[in-house]
Design an enzyme around this catalytic site. Structure first.
Site, PDB file in Angstrom:
ATOM      1  N   LYS A 246     -38.863   3.960  11.249  1.00  0.00           N
ATOM      2  CA  LYS A 246     -40.178   4.460  10.835  1.00  0.00           C
ATOM      3  C   LYS A 246     -41.261   3.486  11.323  1.00  0.00           C
ATOM      4  O   LYS A 246     -41.090   2.262  11.226  1.00  0.00           O
ATOM      5  CB  LYS A 246     -40.189   4.545   9.305  1.00  0.00           C
ATOM      6  CG  LYS A 246     -41.427   5.135   8.678  1.00  0.00           C
ATOM      7  CD  LYS A 246     -41.253   5.175   7.157  1.00  0.00           C
ATOM      8  CE  LYS A 246     -42.389   5.907   6.468  1.00  0.00           C
ATOM      9  NZ  LYS A 246     -42.192   5.980   5.001  1.00  0.00           N
TER      10      LYS A 246
ATOM     11  N   SER B  81     -42.658  10.361   3.483  1.00  0.00           N
ATOM     12  CA  SER B  81     -43.294  10.070   4.749  1.00  0.00           C
ATOM     13  C   SER B  81     -42.348   9.488   5.793  1.00  0.00           C
ATOM     14  O   SER B  81     -42.777   9.204   6.904  1.00  0.00           O
ATOM     15  CB  SER B  81     -44.451   9.091   4.516  1.00  0.00           C
ATOM     16  OG  SER B  81     -43.959   7.852   4.033  1.00  0.00           O
TER      17      SER B  81
ATOM     18  N   SER C  19     -40.302   8.692  -0.525  1.00  0.00           N
ATOM     19  CA  SER C  19     -40.491   8.941   0.913  1.00  0.00           C
ATOM     20  C   SER C  19     -39.268   8.753   1.793  1.00  0.00           C
ATOM     21  O   SER C  19     -39.320   9.074   2.983  1.00  0.00           O
ATOM     22  CB  SER C  19     -41.621   8.062   1.451  1.00  0.00           C
ATOM     23  OG  SER C  19     -42.847   8.467   0.912  1.00  0.00           O
TER      24      SER C  19
END
Lengths: 65, 462
Positions: free
Chosen positions: B84, B151, B175
């Site tokens: 990420k 996310s 997330s």
């Protein structure tokens, strides 16, 4: 707990440096309302016996690991 | 791209590690398979922000040389991963640190990224964290008209679509677990403090938690093992002893007790749909069939834990964004809304939320005297379509009731594992939660269920 008005929300946003006009706030208002409902629920709970400002430790209540 | 190279991209880390260790598979061939598949598939998924093609091949070549010379670093040596973009990677921009302005270039790797490099992984690139509404949001590999959840969106989409074998995600209010659930992968948030956050662009000081996403529980355990431990660069990391996580994956869960907080996840406000509840009930039956005891439990503070988590999260996020806001940089999309919420929270709200955190931890500690893990659905329903979801919904879910945020507030280890599919072919997840620093119990139960259910063998249509 008194809920904030739209004007108060706008003033808080501006104080934080967030540029927000009335149309944007209208769009976001359902979330603001839902948040304020949540806060009411939170403040309706008696948590006075819980320590505040303690160092966050996920595995115990009072003592530092 | 051949069927063979596609098959390589859907191996588990453990399967690939065995082939690499026995020299039946070359790290270079494995990396090339991913570098061929990424452009072919990611054009419709938008999971990657940056692909490090040449650098990945150089690393894979070095891994091949080392393995051929008899220097094998372990099960992650030669394994292609991507992280990420919230994690600093030396030389890559950090969009999360930009707060709407130019993205600074990271001078060094985050500790967790560096540890995975030391373990021999091959870094394929940075995966999208959808905070910038100007770039396309990642799409769900099971149906590209549906969201991935955020996310760690790029991470979950990439794992599910065979675009990397493992990924580091971050979980402040769900997330890691949410996109894992919606994309049919495993996502694991360990105990707060297990993994260093040095080099992670922060959202919330007291809630941000690093963790792996992977195809299987065993793969998650292997990644977790490589990144946990005290880091002098992060004062929130724990010195708690680290067990051998993979050793816990015996498949034997006889006599373990699984607590079920039905009073919470069946609240009408959560809107759990019948397919999700049915899949959850089936998962409980399978756990019972494996010898686990199922026990209903009550945790009253779950009902206000989400708003407490949101108050702490968005207040701390506002603190982090304060300087940028003062200089006139304006947030966009859901970030603007979350910062607005942060601006409304008073000190009394923050302190009450902190007290709620204490109450929740106390209640959970008491419940864990009688159970080994908690079980509940990861999400109330499968991934909605883009038409049925907007940026407001992201924040709406974080301020009311949800199934994930309470365990951020409590700082406990929590995993989402695939638990079936809806009638429309979209994944459903099972969430398991353990007591602090007992990741092994969570992994053990998740692994036993996963091996029984075998949902991880399914491939998306991309």
């Amino acid at each position: 707990m008194r809920r904030l008005t739209r004007d108060e929300v706008l003033s808080y946003a501006h104080r934080a440096g967030i540029s927000l006009d009335e149309a944007e706030l209208e769009h976001m208002w359902p979330v603001v309302e839902r948040y304020m409902e949540g806060l009411e629920r939170l403040h309706a709970t008696d948590l006075a016996d819980e320590p505040a400002g303690s160092v966050f430790q996920p595995d115990n209540v009072g003592e530092r690991r | 791209m051949t069927e063979h190279t596609d098959d390589l991209c859907f191996l588990t880390i453990r399967e690939a590690a065995s082939l690499l260790a026995s020299r039946a598979l070359s790290p270079v061939d494995l990396t090339k398979a991913f570098l061929e598949r990424i452009p072919a598939v990611d054009a419709q998924l938008h999971a990657y922000r940056t692909v490090l093609g040449d650098e990945a091949l150089e690393t894979a070549t070095a891994a091949e040389r080392d393995i051929m010379a008899g220097s094998h670093k372990g099960p992650l040596h030669g394994i292609p991963v991507a992280h990420k973009e919230q994690y600093d990677v030396q030389g890559l921009p950090s969009p999360v640190r930009s707060h709407g302005g130019p993205a600074p270039t990271s001078p060094s790797d985050a500790t967790a990224v560096a540890k995975l490099r030391e373990a021999g992984t091959v870094l394929l690139g940075h995966l999208v964290m959808p905070i910038d509404p100007k770039i396309p949001a990642p799409r769900n590999p099971w149906n590209v008209g549906h969201i991935t959840g955020g996310s760690s969106s790029g991470s979950a989409a990439a794992i599910a679509a065979g675009l990397c074998m493992g990924s580091l995600g971050e979980d402040t209010a769900g997330s890691i677990r949410k996109p894992a659930s919606l994309c049919g992968t495993v996502g694991f948030k360990p105990t707060f403090g297990r993994i260093s956050r040095h080099g992670l662009a922060p959202l919330s000081y007291s809630l941000d938690d690093c963790g792996p996403l992977a195809r299987t529980v065993e793969d998650s355990a292997l990644l977790l093992q490589a990144v946990v431990g005290y880091d002098p660069k992060d004062s929130s990391t724990s010195t708690e002893p680290v067990p051998d996580f993979a050793a816990a994956l015996t498949g034997d869960i006889k006599e373990l007790t699984v607590g079920v907080p039905r009073h919470y996840f069946e609240l009408p406000e959560l809107g759990a749909d019948s397919e999700t509840l049915s899949a959850f009930s089936q998962a409980l039956r399978e756990l019972e069939g494996l010898g686990a005891n199922i026990k209903e439990v009550t945790i009253p503070s779950l009902e206000y834990a989400t708003v407490a988590n949101a108050t702490i999260y968005f207040s701390e996020e506002l603190v982090l964004a304060h300087q940028a806001l003062e200089s006139g940089v304006q947030p966009e999309g859901s970030r603007k809304l979350s910062l607005l919420i942060g601006s409304l929270a008073r000190a009394t709200d923050y302190i009450q939320s902190d007290r709620a955190r204490g109450r929740l931890r106390r209640e959970l500690r008491d419940v864990f005297q009688t159970i080994d893990v908690l079980a509940l659905p990861s999400q109330p329903s499968p991934a909605p379509s883009f038409e049925d979801f907007d940026q407001l919904t992201t924040v709406m879910i974080q301020v009311a009731y949800n199934l994930l945020a309470p365990f951020n507030l409590a700082g406990l280890p929590a995993i989402s594992v695939p638990a079936g599919f809806s009638g429309a072919g979209l994944p459903i997840g099972l969430q398991l939660v353990g007591k602090a620093f007992d990741e092994a119990a969570v992994l053990k139960v998740a692994h036993a269920y996963e091996q029984q259910a075998q949902w991880f063998r399914q491939r998306p249509p991309v």
